[in-house]
Design a protein around this motif. Structure first.
Motif, mmCIF file in Angstrom:
data_model
loop_
_atom_site.group_PDB
_atom_site.id
_atom_site.type_symbol
_atom_site.label_atom_id
_atom_site.label_comp_id
_atom_site.label_asym_id
_atom_site.label_seq_id
_atom_site.Cartn_x
_atom_site.Cartn_y
_atom_site.Cartn_z
ATOM 1 N N CYS A 197 0.833 -1.217 0.000
ATOM 2 C CA CYS A 197 0.000 0.000 0.000
ATOM 3 C C CYS A 197 0.862 1.259 0.000
ATOM 4 C CB CYS A 197 -0.923 0.005 1.211
ATOM 5 S SG CYS A 197 -2.227 -1.255 1.170
ATOM 6 N N ILE A 198 1.911 1.261 0.824
ATOM 7 C CA ILE A 198 2.784 2.432 0.912
ATOM 8 C C ILE A 198 3.516 2.657 -0.405
ATOM 9 C CG2 ILE A 198 4.808 3.396 2.067
ATOM 10 C CD1 ILE A 198 3.852 1.938 4.609
ATOM 11 N N ALA A 199 3.920 1.568 -1.057
ATOM 12 C CA ALA A 199 4.578 1.698 -2.361
ATOM 13 C C ALA A 199 3.655 2.381 -3.365
ATOM 14 C CB ALA A 199 5.005 0.321 -2.869
ATOM 15 N N LYS A 200 2.372 2.060 -3.317
ATOM 16 C CA LYS A 200 1.400 2.741 -4.183
ATOM 17 C C LYS A 200 1.228 4.194 -3.769
ATOM 18 C CE LYS A 200 -1.468 -1.334 -5.177
ATOM 19 N NZ LYS A 200 -2.831 -1.908 -5.009
ATOM 20 N N GLN A 201 1.207 4.419 -2.465
ATOM 21 C CA GLN A 201 0.917 5.756 -1.936
ATOM 22 C C GLN A 201 1.940 6.782 -2.409
ATOM 23 O OE1 GLN A 201 0.628 5.839 2.329
ATOM 24 N NE2 GLN A 201 -0.253 7.891 2.398
ATOM 25 N N VAL A 202 3.207 6.409 -2.423
ATOM 26 C CA VAL A 202 4.241 7.385 -2.797
ATOM 27 C C VAL A 202 4.247 7.671 -4.297
ATOM 28 C CG1 VAL A 202 5.709 6.796 -0.844
ATOM 29 C CG2 VAL A 202 6.018 5.582 -3.000
ATOM 30 N N HIS A 203 3.459 6.901 -5.060
ATOM 31 C CA HIS A 203 3.394 7.119 -6.506
ATOM 32 C C HIS A 203 1.972 7.422 -6.980
ATOM 33 C CE1 HIS A 203 7.555 5.981 -7.076
ATOM 34 N NE2 HIS A 203 7.357 4.865 -6.418
ATOM 35 N N TRP A 204 1.143 7.942 -6.078
ATOM 36 C CA TRP A 204 -0.209 8.308 -6.494
ATOM 37 C C TRP A 204 -0.169 9.281 -7.672
ATOM 38 C CZ3 TRP A 204 -2.323 9.246 -0.891
ATOM 39 C CH2 TRP A 204 -2.824 8.030 -0.379
ATOM 40 N N ASP A 205 -1.070 9.064 -8.625
ATOM 41 C CA ASP A 205 -1.156 9.905 -9.826
ATOM 42 C C ASP A 205 -1.614 11.313 -9.455
ATOM 43 O OD1 ASP A 205 -1.367 10.080 -12.892
ATOM 44 O OD2 ASP A 205 -3.342 10.746 -12.213
ATOM 45 N N SER A 206 -0.913 12.324 -9.954
ATOM 46 C CA SER A 206 -1.210 13.711 -9.575
ATOM 47 C C SER A 206 -2.594 14.146 -10.039
ATOM 48 C CB SER A 206 -0.144 14.657 -10.133
ATOM 49 O OG SER A 206 -0.112 14.590 -11.552
ATOM 50 N N LYS A 207 -3.052 13.633 -11.193
ATOM 51 C CA LYS A 207 -4.393 14.004 -11.661
ATOM 52 C C LYS A 207 -5.457 13.473 -10.707
ATOM 53 C CE LYS A 207 -3.391 14.459 -16.602
ATOM 54 N NZ LYS A 207 -3.705 13.971 -17.970
ATOM 55 N N ARG A 208 -5.216 12.282 -10.165
ATOM 56 C CA ARG A 208 -6.171 11.717 -9.223
ATOM 57 C C ARG A 208 -6.142 12.477 -7.887
ATOM 58 N NH1 ARG A 208 -8.646 6.622 -9.891
ATOM 59 N NH2 ARG A 208 -8.339 5.835 -11.994
ATOM 60 N N THR A 209 -4.966 12.842 -7.415
ATOM 61 C CA THR A 209 -4.904 13.594 -6.153
ATOM 62 C C THR A 209 -5.571 14.959 -6.315
ATOM 63 O OG1 THR A 209 -2.697 14.498 -6.658
ATOM 64 C CG2 THR A 209 -2.785 12.428 -5.423
ATOM 65 N N GLU A 210 -5.372 15.601 -7.466
ATOM 66 C CA GLU A 210 -5.999 16.906 -7.700
ATOM 67 C C GLU A 210 -7.512 16.788 -7.825
ATOM 68 O OE1 GLU A 210 -4.093 18.601 -11.087
ATOM 69 O OE2 GLU A 210 -2.205 19.023 -10.027
#
Length: 294
Positions: free
Chosen positions: A91-104
């Motif tokens: 989960c943490i490995a995914k977290q540090v690479h979250w897509d910026s469009k999705r976070t925005e």
């Protein structure tokens, strides 16, 4: 998976231990036993309580959030277990690479819902909600135009008086707000930790000094629930009764996405949907239409 739902608050001198999967609280006058599987948060709101190390260890195994307060009853720290989720590293490995469009996009939704809930509270209290619908409609991805701050400048003076500011540390209303926000922050941090993610890595809050950046992000839509209770008790000192009322908000019933839920369970639902969206398991943004059942 257990569905813990109770927030247990300790407010007087007592001894707390663990016995046969129950939290056992012994005071001078009484003995209370609470199934550990029912507990989501244990708030020790006094320095006069004694809890055994064995009890703390068993609570952590069951993913119970344990929060400690100072001699004024203000939360100062909490304990998290090491083993909240077996897939934590993934989960943490995914977290540090979250897509910026999705976070925005997710932050845009959070700000929209926060402004909507602020306007709804003002309307419910027969206060001026002019401008909130327009602000909500113009929130951009990532809230690049900072509509959240514009709404806050309109919202708090209308709710608590024209001279009120969140920066006024001498104003007792801010003490009420901060206490309630801290309780909500801790509850959301528990949900994030249970899902196997770090609370330190947020989508908008990114301060290196904030251990709860992601919880700070997700709690925004829930803040008006605290604001409503503080409005009701705004003329009272922040004492035991008022603190308990703020803690008990976690047990209030709200309507989230068309169904009834306690605030604690609604937080769990919001957290799971947010993390699924950010990690790509969910294609569409959630809705998160939150209504206070009053």
């Amino acid at each position: 998976m257990k569905m813990a739902f109770r927030t247990v608050v300790i407010t007087q001198h007592c001894k707390i231990n663990y016995q046969l999967n129950h939290l056992k609280v012994r005071t001078e006058d009484n003995i209370a036993q609470i199934p550990v599987n029912d507990i989501s948060v244990l708030l020790i709101a006094t320095t006069q309580a004694v809890i055994t190390g064995y009890c703390i260890a068993e609570l952590l195994k069951e993913n119970v959030k344990v929060i400690f307060c100072d001699d004024h009853g203000i939360p100062v720290g909490e304990i998290n277990g090491y083993f909240g989720n077996k897939l934590r590293n993934r989960c943490i490995a995914k977290q540090v690479h979250w897509d910026s469009k999705r976070t925005e996009s997710l932050w845009q939704l959070i700000v929209q819902r926060k402004i909507e809930n602020q306007g709804s509270l003002l309307s419910d209290l027969a206060l001026n909600d002019t401008g909130f619908a327009e602000l909500q409609a113009t929130v951009a991805p990532g809230d690049s135009h900072n509509r959240e701050a514009v709404a806050a400048k309109m919202y708090f003076p209308r709710l608590f008086g024209a001279t009120f500011t969140r920066q006024d540390g001498a104003n007792l209303i801010n003490a009420h707000l901060n206490y309630g926000y801290q309780i909500f922050m801790a509850a959301l941090a528990r949900e994030i930790h249970s899902a196997g993610y770090l609370t330190e890595i947020g989508i908008h809050h990114v301060s290196s000094e904030n251990e709860f950046n992601l919880a700070s992000d997700l709690m925004e839509i829930f803040r008006p629930l605290v604001d409503r209770q503080v409005y009701e008790q705004r003329d009272k000192p922040l004492e035991r009764e008022q603190k308990l009322a703020l803690v008990d908000l976690l047990n209030d019933v709200v309507r989230i996405n068309g169904h009834q839920s306690t605030v604690t369970n609604a937080m769990g639902e919001v957290t799971r949907q947010a993390l699924d969206y950010l990690s790509g398991k969910r294609v569409e943004l959630p809705e998160w239409v939150l209504k206070n059942e009053v």
